[in-house]
Every structure is written in structure tokens, then in C-alpha cells.
Design an enzyme around this catalytic site. Structure first.
Site, short mmCIF file in Angstrom:
data_model
loop_
_atom_site.label_atom_id
_atom_site.label_comp_id
_atom_site.label_asym_id
_atom_site.label_seq_id
_atom_site.Cartn_x
_atom_site.Cartn_y
_atom_site.Cartn_z
N LYS A 190 9.71 -8.57 4.57
CA LYS A 190 10.81 -9.32 6.22
C LYS A 190 10.94 -10.57 4.74
CE LYS A 190 12.08 -9.26 10.30
NZ LYS A 190 12.27 -8.35 10.95
N LYS A 250 9.26 -2.18 3.56
CA LYS A 250 10.63 -1.83 4.54
C LYS A 250 10.63 -3.55 5.53
CE LYS A 250 14.44 0.39 5.82
NZ LYS A 250 15.22 -0.88 5.83
N HIS A 267 0.83 -1.73 0.06
CA HIS A 267 0.13 -0.22 -0.19
C HIS A 267 0.98 1.26 -0.02
CE1 HIS A 267 -4.00 2.09 0.37
NE2 HIS A 267 -3.21 2.68 1.74
N ARG A 268 1.96 0.89 1.00
CA ARG A 268 3.16 2.40 0.81
C ARG A 268 4.56 1.75 0.27
NH1 ARG A 268 1.26 5.82 5.98
NH2 ARG A 268 -0.27 7.52 4.73
N LYS A 301 3.81 -1.48 12.67
CA LYS A 301 5.12 -1.16 13.35
C LYS A 301 5.24 0.47 12.85
CE LYS A 301 8.20 -3.61 14.57
NZ LYS A 301 9.36 -4.69 14.36
N SER A 350 15.90 3.67 10.22
CA SER A 350 16.05 3.19 8.35
C SER A 350 15.90 4.50 7.70
CB SER A 350 15.90 1.48 8.62
OG SER A 350 16.58 0.75 8.90
P1 NAD Z 1 21.10 -10.67 16.65
O1 NAD Z 1 21.30 -12.09 15.56
O2 NAD Z 1 21.81 -9.88 16.83
O3 NAD Z 1 20.42 -11.49 18.10
C1 NAD Z 1 20.31 -12.63 18.63
C2 NAD Z 1 20.99 -13.10 20.05
O4 NAD Z 1 19.69 -13.47 20.74
C3 NAD Z 1 22.06 -13.67 18.91
O5 NAD Z 1 22.62 -13.56 20.73
C4 NAD Z 1 21.49 -15.23 20.07
O6 NAD Z 1 22.66 -16.10 20.77
C5 NAD Z 1 21.11 -15.01 20.80
N1 NAD Z 1 19.42 -16.30 21.32
C6 NAD Z 1 18.91 -16.70 20.09
N2 NAD Z 1 18.48 -17.96 20.97
C7 NAD Z 1 18.33 -17.80 22.20
C8 NAD Z 1 18.29 -18.02 23.82
N3 NAD Z 1 17.12 -19.49 22.82
N4 NAD Z 1 17.76 -17.69 24.02
C9 NAD Z 1 18.68 -17.09 24.88
N5 NAD Z 1 19.91 -16.03 23.35
C10 NAD Z 1 18.67 -16.84 22.31
O7 NAD Z 1 19.44 -10.48 16.11
P2 NAD Z 1 18.90 -9.10 16.75
O8 NAD Z 1 19.41 -8.25 15.81
O9 NAD Z 1 19.51 -8.29 18.33
O10 NAD Z 1 17.73 -9.26 16.59
C11 NAD Z 1 17.03 -9.47 17.85
C12 NAD Z 1 14.65 -9.70 17.83
O11 NAD Z 1 14.96 -8.06 17.54
C13 NAD Z 1 14.81 -10.33 17.02
O12 NAD Z 1 13.44 -10.52 16.82
C14 NAD Z 1 14.75 -9.49 15.56
O13 NAD Z 1 13.32 -9.31 14.65
C15 NAD Z 1 14.10 -8.04 15.92
N6 NAD Z 1 13.98 -7.09 15.86
C16 NAD Z 1 15.96 -6.76 15.17
C17 NAD Z 1 15.64 -4.62 14.96
C18 NAD Z 1 17.56 -4.55 14.73
O14 NAD Z 1 17.57 -3.68 14.20
N7 NAD Z 1 18.27 -5.80 14.84
C19 NAD Z 1 14.83 -4.72 14.72
C20 NAD Z 1 13.57 -5.19 15.09
C21 NAD Z 1 13.00 -6.26 15.43
#
Ligand code: NAD
Length: 391
Positions: A109, A73, A68-69, A97, A367
Site C-alpha cells: 500500500k 499489490k 512472500h509472493r 485479502k 487487477s
Molecule cells: P474514493 O476516493 O473514490 O471515495 C471515497 C468517498 O468517501 C469520497 O467521495 C469522499 O468524499 C467520501 N468520504 C470521505 N470521508 C467521508 C465521511 N466522513 N463521511 C462520508 N463520506 C466520506 O475512494 P474509494 O476508492 O471509493 O475507496 C473507499 C474505501 O474503499 C477505502 O477505504 C479504500 O481503501 C477501499 N477500497 C477501495 C478499492 C478500490 O478499488 N478503489 C479497493 C478495495 C478497497
């Protein structure tokens, strides 16, 4: 030991969350249905030549929940648990979001079904570049179409490879750098994009702890200082949130990683724990008298605290463990860490949930500014200097 029930479909959970919210609107059912469904999803495989000369087939996805937009992202995830269901749901969360924080993007995604720790850096580069080429061939990548960003398992390194691949194949596109965000600052990224999601988690929690209704419901005093906190996942989001909360005087009593958790009722020195992990590869064996180590990181979710922050993956708090969550607030730093059934249980128990689409929107917000900066072809510093000089 009895096994927990199978994890529910993340896409079904998204639809259920949507229907619960939609019941409070007066929009026509047909329109609501169009808003809730994932528009397009693409699954593909491609070959990877591994460093030992063998060929491995790699499975990958990109979903566009709402066009829609435009552009669409959303992050790029490298995880062995990735499914079509997961990317469709996570793309949907991005739509809502972006709408919530007023960023004019549709939701997308994507991801590659691999455990990045099992591949060398040259192999990861070949995977990322081929993934970008496959997206391009299908019209799923471009500054005006679909703009990925880092997510679980990826970082600014992968974004740099995607930008370089796009620029190589589109040398005539003056806006090429805006095809992906979360790039290194040296490659036209933007300062603080890396920390933005974790910082947003901190600001979101800080704001909630100023709202009288929330303080009354949770029986908490105002302010972050002194609050006991448990964080699951010390990746990009979790570690930046932990550092900021620690700086603000919160007491981080437990930190959980994939290989186990550490717990100390007096609180942990977050920078020291992160430095220990940098040196040893794990948060375990952190030298602190009285430190308690927990083998199964999921058990850390049940430690009594003021604020529990799941910052790893989806489906961590389910109907089977929700009755044992002993926090006053669950702050969803990860996407969809609480299932709809668990949400109902937590609400019945008076536990407040700060939802993911609000709490982790800092990343997509910054972003947006990176995308604008790339399209404007002028650095913010120059723009603000001109403004300062003219005023
Ligand atoms: P990342 O890969 O940098 O880190 C994830 C961490 O979680 C890793 O260190 C991993 O070892 C740990 N992990 C995995 N399973 C685990 C468990 N069962 N118990 C404990 N630790 C565990 O990922 P991220 O970028 O920090 O993303 C984390 C969450 O945040 C995801 O759900 C992602 O969709 C969400 N998110 C990320 C962003 C972003 O900008 N990176 C933005 C919005 C949402």
C-alpha cells in the site's frame, strides 16, 4: 459536547485482528510472527513546484507487508490523514485479502499525504509522476516487484501517469504496462476494473443473504430486494455498490458524503442522486419531498437499517458509537472501518460483520486479470475468439 476518544492505531488493530484469527491455527509462533509483521516501509519527501511558483514539500509512503509472493499489490491513496501506521496496516490487509481470494500477490500500500482537492490537475500530475520516480529509485515499482492500483483519492488518471512515467524510464521493458493496474481501458486497462470493487461488494452481500445461518442470525429474509441500506462514502466503491444494490431492488434509505447525509425512509433514487451531485457538486439539496438532511455524516451510521455499508475510510465505527449502530449487518466496503473494540461490541449485540478482506476483494481480483493481460500481450477478446474457433 464530549469528544470521542482518539482513534486507535490501524496497524495495532491489524495485529489484533491477526492474533484473534491466529489463535485458531496450529502454526508455530515464530512463523505467525513473520506472517503478521510488515516487512518494509518507505517514507520519503520531495519538492513540488506549485502553480504560483512556490515550493511545497510533499510527504509520501509505500509499504510492502509481505514479499512472500511477488509482485506486491496494493492501492495508492491520496489523503491528508495518511500516516506510516495507516499504510503498514492497509498493506497487511492486502496480504490477507490476496490470500483469501487466491490471488498470488503479496500485500502493499502506498500514498501521498495530500488533500487532492486542494491541488490543480497539473500539480497532481507532477506529484504522481515524482512519486513514481521515487518508488522506482527505491525498487518499489515494477511489474515483478510492486504494482500499485487506485485507492481513496486516486483513479485511473493517476494510474495512467504512473504507467507513462515507468515506460519513459524503462523503454526496454516489454512488460512495462504491468507496472500498475486500474489503468484506463485505452491504455491497456481492463473493462470493469473501475466498477469491480463496488460490484464485488454487491455480490458479497447478495451471497451472504443466501446463507441460512446468516439469515437466521440476522432475522432477515433471503435476497437483496427490499432490504433497507445506508451507505457512507459515495466514491468509486460506494457509488458502484449503491447503483448495483438499487438495481437489485434494495431500498437505499440514507447516503452519506463528506459534507453531509441525506435520508428518506422510502428510499432514494441512486442514479438521480449521483446525477444531482454531478451537476451541483454535492448530494445535499437533492429535490425530494420529505428528504431529511443530516449535517454530520457520521450520524447517518446510526440510522436503523438492515445493512450498513461504510465505504469511505478506516476507523468509522469505534467503541464509542458501536453501541448505537442499529443495522443487522455491517458490510465493510472500506478497509478497516470497524475497530477491534467496536467489532467485539457489534458481535455481542448480534450484529454480523462482513469483513473487508472478503467484501472489497473484487478490485484486486480484476487487477490480477489486468496484470495477466498486460504480461500476455494479447487481449482477452483475441484469446477467447481463438478458443471459440478451436472448439
Ligand atoms: P474514493 O476516493 O473514490 O471515495 C471515497 C468517498 O468517501 C469520497 O467521495 C469522499 O468524499 C467520501 N468520504 C470521505 N470521508 C467521508 C465521511 N466522513 N463521511 C462520508 N463520506 C466520506 O475512494 P474509494 O476508492 O471509493 O475507496 C473507499 C474505501 O474503499 C477505502 O477505504 C479504500 O481503501 C477501499 N477500497 C477501495 C478499492 C478500490 O478499488 N478503489 C479497493 C478495495 C478497497
Amino acid at each position: 459536547m464530549s469528544q470521542p476518544p482518539a482513534t486507535p492505531s490501524l496497524y495495532d488493530a491489524l495485529l489484533e485482528h491477526f492474533d484473534r484469527a491466529a489463535a485458531h491455527t496450529d502454526l508455530a509462533p515464530g512463523l505467525l510472527d513473520q506472517i503478521r509483521q510488515c516487512n518494509t516501509v518507505c517514507r520519503f519527501v520531495f519538492p513540488l513546484r506549485r502553480d504560483d511558483g512556490s515550493i511545497q514539500t510533499i510527504e509520501a509512503y509505500r509499504a510492502q507487508h509481505s514479499t512472500h509472493r511477488l509482485p506486491v499489490k496494493g492501492g495508492l491513496r491520496f489523503s491528508p490523514h495518511l500516516t506510516q501506521d495507516t499504510v503498514m496496516a492497509l498493506a497487511g490487509l492486502m496480504t490477507f485479502k490476496c490470500a483469501l481470494v487466491g490471488v498470488p500477490f503479496g500485500g502493499g500500500k502506498g500514498g501521498v499525504k495530500i488533500d487532492p482537492r486542494k491541488f490543480s490537475v497539473p500539480e497532481l500530475e507532477r506529484i504522481t509522476r515524482r512519486y513514481a520516480v521515487e518508488l522506482l529509485r527505491k525498487g518499489f515499482l515494477g511489474p515483478s516487484l510492486d504494482v500499485p492500483a487506485p485507492d481513496y483519492g486516486t483513479s485511473e488518471r493517476e494510474m495512467a501517469w504512473i504507467a507513462d512515467t515507468y515506460m519513459t524510464l524503462h523503454p526496454q521493458d516489454v512488460n512495462a504496462l504491468a507496472c500498475v493496474t486500474g489503468k484506463p481501458v485505452a491504455l491497456s486497462g481492463i473493462a470493469v476494473r473501475k466498477e469491480a470493487t463496488g460490484l464485488g461488494v454487491y455480490y458479497g452481500i447478495r451471497e451472504c443473504l443466501t446463507i441460512p445461518e446468516i439469515l437466521q442470525q440476522t432475522n432477515l429474509s433471503p435476497g437483496v430486494a427490499g432490504k433497507t441500506i445506508v451507505i457512507q462514502g459515495l466514491g468509486n466503491v460506494g457509488s458502484n455498490a449503491a447503483l448495483e444494490l438499487h438495481k437489485a431492488g434494495a431500498k437505499l434509505i440514507a447516503l452519506a458524503e463528506i459534507d453531509g447525509a441525506i435520508h428518506h425512509p422510502d428510499g432514494l433514487d441512486v442514479p438521480a442522486v449521483l446525477a444531482h451531485r454531478e451537476k451541483t457538486g454535492s448530494i445535499l439539496n437533492f429535490p425530494l419531498p420529505g428528504l431529511h438532511e443530516i449535517k454530520n455524516p457520521a450520524d447517518a451510521l446510526e440510522i436503523p437499517c438492515d445493512i450498513l455499508i461504510p465505504a469511505a475510510l478506516q476507523n468509522q465505527i469505534l467503541a464509542h458509537n458501536a453501541p448505537r449502530i442499529a443495522a443487522k449487518i455491517v458490510a465493510e466496503a472500506a478497509n478497516s472501518p470497524v475497530t477491534p473494540d467496536a467489532q467485539t461490541i457489534l458481535h455481542q449485540r448480534g450484529i454480523l460483520i462482513i469483513p473487508d478482506i472478503y467484501l472489497n476483494a473484487g478490485g484486486v481480483t480484476v487487477s490480477y486479470f489486468e496484470w495477466l493481460k498486460n504480461l500476455q500481450h494479447v487481449s482477452f477478446e483475441r484469446m477467447t475468439r481463438r478458443q471459440a474457433e478451436n472448439s
